[in-house]
Design a protein around this motif. Structure first.
Motif, short mmCIF file in Angstrom:
data_model
loop_
_atom_site.label_atom_id
_atom_site.label_comp_id
_atom_site.label_asym_id
_atom_site.label_seq_id
_atom_site.Cartn_x
_atom_site.Cartn_y
_atom_site.Cartn_z
N GLY A 93 58.60 -12.26 5.73
CA GLY A 93 59.36 -11.79 4.58
C GLY A 93 59.73 -10.32 4.75
O GLY A 93 59.93 -9.85 5.87
N THR A 94 59.80 -9.60 3.62
CA THR A 94 60.24 -8.21 3.67
C THR A 94 59.06 -7.22 3.73
O THR A 94 59.27 -6.01 3.71
N GLU A 95 57.83 -7.76 3.81
CA GLU A 95 56.68 -6.86 3.87
C GLU A 95 56.83 -5.93 5.08
O GLU A 95 57.22 -6.34 6.17
N GLY A 96 56.52 -4.67 4.86
CA GLY A 96 56.64 -3.70 5.96
C GLY A 96 58.02 -3.05 6.02
O GLY A 96 58.20 -2.02 6.67
N SER A 97 59.01 -3.62 5.35
CA SER A 97 60.34 -2.99 5.33
C SER A 97 60.39 -2.04 4.13
O SER A 97 59.54 -2.12 3.23
N ASN A 98 61.37 -1.15 4.12
CA ASN A 98 61.48 -0.26 2.96
C ASN A 98 62.65 -0.65 2.06
O ASN A 98 63.27 0.17 1.42
N ALA A 99 62.93 -1.97 2.03
CA ALA A 99 64.08 -2.44 1.26
C ALA A 99 63.78 -2.58 -0.24
O ALA A 99 64.72 -2.72 -1.04
N GLY A 100 62.52 -2.55 -0.63
CA GLY A 100 62.16 -2.64 -2.06
C GLY A 100 62.73 -3.88 -2.70
O GLY A 100 62.56 -4.99 -2.19
N ASP A 101 63.46 -3.67 -3.84
CA ASP A 101 64.07 -4.83 -4.51
C ASP A 101 65.46 -5.15 -3.94
O ASP A 101 66.18 -5.99 -4.46
N GLY A 102 65.85 -4.43 -2.88
CA GLY A 102 67.12 -4.72 -2.21
C GLY A 102 68.28 -3.85 -2.67
O GLY A 102 69.37 -3.92 -2.11
N GLU A 103 68.05 -3.02 -3.68
CA GLU A 103 69.13 -2.15 -4.18
C GLU A 103 69.73 -1.33 -3.02
O GLU A 103 69.01 -0.62 -2.32
N GLY A 104 71.04 -1.44 -2.84
CA GLY A 104 71.73 -0.67 -1.79
C GLY A 104 71.62 -1.29 -0.41
O GLY A 104 72.10 -0.70 0.56
N TRP A 105 71.00 -2.45 -0.32
CA TRP A 105 70.83 -3.11 0.98
C TRP A 105 71.76 -4.31 1.10
O TRP A 105 72.12 -4.94 0.11
N LEU A 106 72.11 -4.61 2.36
CA LEU A 106 72.93 -5.78 2.68
C LEU A 106 72.04 -6.86 3.29
O LEU A 106 71.23 -6.55 4.16
N ILE A 107 72.20 -8.09 2.84
CA ILE A 107 71.58 -9.22 3.53
C ILE A 107 72.70 -9.92 4.29
O ILE A 107 73.74 -10.23 3.71
N ILE A 108 72.50 -10.15 5.58
CA ILE A 108 73.54 -10.77 6.40
C ILE A 108 73.02 -12.07 7.02
O ILE A 108 71.96 -12.10 7.63
N ASP A 109 73.83 -13.13 6.87
CA ASP A 109 73.54 -14.38 7.58
C ASP A 109 74.85 -14.92 8.15
O ASP A 109 75.94 -14.50 7.74
N ASP A 110 74.70 -15.85 9.11
CA ASP A 110 75.91 -16.42 9.70
C ASP A 110 76.64 -17.31 8.71
O ASP A 110 77.86 -17.29 8.63
N LEU A 111 75.87 -18.10 7.92
CA LEU A 111 76.52 -18.96 6.95
C LEU A 111 75.58 -19.34 5.82
O LEU A 111 74.36 -19.23 5.95
N VAL A 112 76.19 -19.77 4.73
CA VAL A 112 75.44 -20.40 3.65
C VAL A 112 75.95 -21.83 3.58
O VAL A 112 77.15 -22.08 3.56
N ASP A 113 75.00 -22.79 3.60
CA ASP A 113 75.37 -24.21 3.60
C ASP A 113 74.96 -24.82 2.26
O ASP A 113 75.74 -24.81 1.30
N THR A 114 73.72 -25.30 2.12
CA THR A 114 73.28 -25.82 0.82
C THR A 114 72.88 -24.68 -0.12
O THR A 114 72.75 -24.87 -1.32
N GLY A 115 72.60 -23.51 0.45
CA GLY A 115 72.17 -22.36 -0.35
C GLY A 115 70.66 -22.21 -0.43
O GLY A 115 70.16 -21.25 -1.03
N LYS A 116 69.90 -23.13 0.20
CA LYS A 116 68.43 -23.06 0.08
C LYS A 116 67.87 -21.77 0.67
O LYS A 116 66.99 -21.13 0.09
N THR A 117 68.37 -21.38 1.83
CA THR A 117 67.89 -20.14 2.46
C THR A 117 68.25 -18.95 1.58
O THR A 117 67.43 -18.05 1.36
N ALA A 118 69.46 -18.97 1.06
CA ALA A 118 69.92 -17.86 0.21
C ALA A 118 69.05 -17.71 -1.03
O ALA A 118 68.70 -16.59 -1.42
N VAL A 119 68.66 -18.83 -1.64
CA VAL A 119 67.81 -18.77 -2.85
C VAL A 119 66.49 -18.08 -2.52
O VAL A 119 66.03 -17.20 -3.25
N ILE A 120 65.90 -18.45 -1.37
CA ILE A 120 64.61 -17.87 -0.97
C ILE A 120 64.74 -16.36 -0.74
O ILE A 120 63.93 -15.56 -1.22
#
Ligand SMILES: O=P(O)(O)OC[C@H]1O[C@H](OP(=O)(O)OP(=O)(O)O)[C@H](O)[C@@H]1O
Ligand code: HPA
Ligand SMILES: [Mg+2]
Length: 165
Positions: A81-108
């Motif tokens: 997960g995000t443990e060890g990163s300094n992304a906090g709640d994600g404010e100002g951060w980008l999440i990048i993936d190749d695609l969203v299909d069913t959306g299950k990964t995105a929800v997590i």
């Protein structure tokens, strides 16, 4: 015979991937500035590298999720997960993936980083509402073949394919 879940195939070349990831960078530049990128492995690593280069972002971390064995979806496993990163709640951060299909990964991943901006290169209709920015939509019954999963090989002439079909 049961209908194949993916009856259309959409091969993507390295050039196409590069062009589309750059198009995504163009969409994202005015939505920043960005503190960093969280790439969803493994598929998000390639577009994340291209976007990081274009937006001159050097702070990059990963969330490691695995949910498909080739075309078969199973329970998603979060390997890191995000443990060890300094992304906090994600404010100002980008999440990048190749695609969203069913959306299950995105929800997590959205649960881990609720304030981050979620961007993918490709989107299918079921997952589309979960992404903030994407470039190309394909139908739900299309399987996207990414360049790292395919290789050049002989292709049957169309006439032969038709005779066999
Ligand atoms: O919207 P979903 O239905 O969750 O599908 C999308 C996810 O599935 C693929 O990853 P996968 O789990 O196959 O792992 P990989 O990136 O290592 O290939 C793809 O890279 C996305 O991360
Ligand atoms: O269409 C797809 N292509 C490659 N990987 C995927 N993971 C979920 N859907 C897809
Ligand atoms: Mg993935």
């Amino acid at each position: 015979m049961a209908e194949a879940p993916f009856n259309k195939h959409f091969p993507v070349s390295w050039e196409e991937m590069h062009r589309n990831a750059k198009a995504l960078a163009w969409r994202l530049i005015d939505k920043g500035p960005w503190k960093g990128i969280i790439a969803i492995t493994r598929g998000g690593l390639v577009p994340a590298a291209i976007i990081a280069r274009e937006l001159e972002i050097r702070m990059i971390d990963t969330v490691c999720v695995s949910s498909y064995d080739h075309q078969n979806q199973r329970e998603a496993m979060v390997l890191k997960g995000t443990e060890g990163s300094n992304a906090g709640d994600g404010e100002g951060w980008l999440i990048i993936d190749d695609l969203v299909d069913t959306g299950k990964t995105a929800v997590i991943v959205r649960k881990m980083l609720p304030k981050a901006h979620f961007a993918t290169v490709y989107a299918k209709p079921a997952g589309r509402p979960l992404v903030d920015t994407f470039i190309t939509e394909v139908s739900q019954d299309t399987w996207i073949h990414f360049p790292w999963d395919i290789e050049l090989q002989f292709s049957q002439p169309i006439a032969k394919q038709r005779n066999n079909g």
